[in-house]
Design an enzyme around this catalytic site. Structure first.
Site, short mmCIF file in Angstrom:
data_model
loop_
_atom_site.label_atom_id
_atom_site.label_comp_id
_atom_site.label_asym_id
_atom_site.label_seq_id
_atom_site.Cartn_x
_atom_site.Cartn_y
_atom_site.Cartn_z
CB ILE A 1 -0.98 0.02 1.19
CG1 ILE A 1 -0.24 -0.01 2.54
CG2 ILE A 1 -1.97 -1.12 1.11
CD1 ILE A 1 -1.18 0.10 3.75
CG ASP A 2 0.06 4.50 -2.59
OD1 ASP A 2 0.73 3.68 -3.24
OD2 ASP A 2 -0.89 5.15 -3.06
#
Length: 302
Positions: A119-120
């Site tokens: 995930i970012d």
């Protein structure tokens, strides 16, 4: 610092990769890959020949994980799930990254533990990690077969009034300007992408809506781009919904916190990986984040 440069000594002439196998416990593949990446230095110069030999003193750069005490939110014999805070990278960007989630995982569970998806950096929430190489292969196969059900929570600008399914193909832009190295856009030449959106609560005082997001595909920046596409960009998004000037300033780390709050609504991206649902080794799992995303988000916007 996770990457350390250690002075070592080989008492007799031998293959460098054999020394790393015997002394540090690497597999042959791991040892030769690290040598090929220039991590072993003889007389101050990197050795890149995987069959190269060493004798006497040399230096070796290797990953030594550290901990900041982040405890897993859920654990089984074969895997573990962390609630990653916003701002923490999944993997180090380079040798000088001071801390990332892989530090915490390998510090607690050993060298063979690995993260199975991303995930970012600014996205908070659940990250599924394997404890060993076999479970890593099994979990990554599960992702490839799209047997993982994910839900996210996002604070978005405006009144998101009704449930909506967005099916808009996504293309990573690579040809327009310096800013597009991180930008994904809706384009008919892109890859098929689908996300369901469900509004949960509207906050009229700040004109923002808490939205549940269920992606069917896992494209880069998918939720962010789909919300921007329907004119409800995520609060705190420094890319989608911003001017080219501010995007460039953000990418070059020249956008101040005050400017970011002024133009995007918050100093961080208000997106949270809130639920994971999957079947593994004959059992069904439905894991929910223990973080109160609504409460923490309101601290940023109200």
């Amino acid at each position: 610092m996770p990457f350390v440069r250690k002075r070592m000594f080989a008492p007799k002439k031998q293959k460098a990769f054999l020394y790393l196998i015997q002394e540090l416990g690497y597999t042959q593949k791991e040892a030769q890959r690290l040598i090929a990446k220039g991590r072993l230095f003889v007389s101050g110069k990197p050795m890149t020949k995987t069959a190269g030999e060493i004798e006497g003193e040399f230096e070796f750069i290797y990953f030594e994980p550290i901990t900041k005490g982040l405890e897993p939110t859920y654990e089984e014999e074969e895997f573990v799930i962390f609630d990653k805070p916003s701002g923490v990278l999944i993997h180090p960007q380079n040798r000088y990254t001071p801390y990332s989630l892989i530090d915490e995982l390998k510090y607690q569970y050993g060298r063979d533990a690995n993260i199975t998806h991303r995930i970012d950096q600014e996205t908070s929430g659940l990250v599924l990690c394997a404890k060993n190489k076999q479970s890593e292969r099994d979990i990554k196969m599960m992702f490839e077969q799209r047997d993982m059900k994910k839900k996210y929570l996002a604070f978005v600008h405006g009144h998101f009034e009704k449930e909506l399914t967005v099916e808009a193909p996504l293309l990573r832009a690579e040809d327009e300007s310096a800013i597009v190295r991180m930008v994904v856009k809706v384009d008919e030449k892109g890859k098929a992408s689908k996300t369901d959106f469900k509004p949960l609560q509207y906050f009229s005082e700040v004109d923002m809506t808490l939205v549940e997001c269920s992606p069917y595909t896992g494209r880069q920046h998918q939720i962010r781009v789909h919300l921007f596409h329907v004119k409800h960009p995520i609060v705190g998004d420094p890319i989608y919904g911003q001017s080219e000037e501010n995007i460039i300033k953000f990418l070059e780390r020249e956008l101040s916190e005050e400017e970011r709050i002024k133009y995007s609504g918050a100093k961080r991206l208000l997106l949270h990986a809130s639920e994971l649902g999957f079947e593994l080794y004959g059992r069904s799992y439905h894991i929910k984040s223990k973080v109160d995303f609504l409460k923490t988000s309101l601290l940023y916007v109200m």
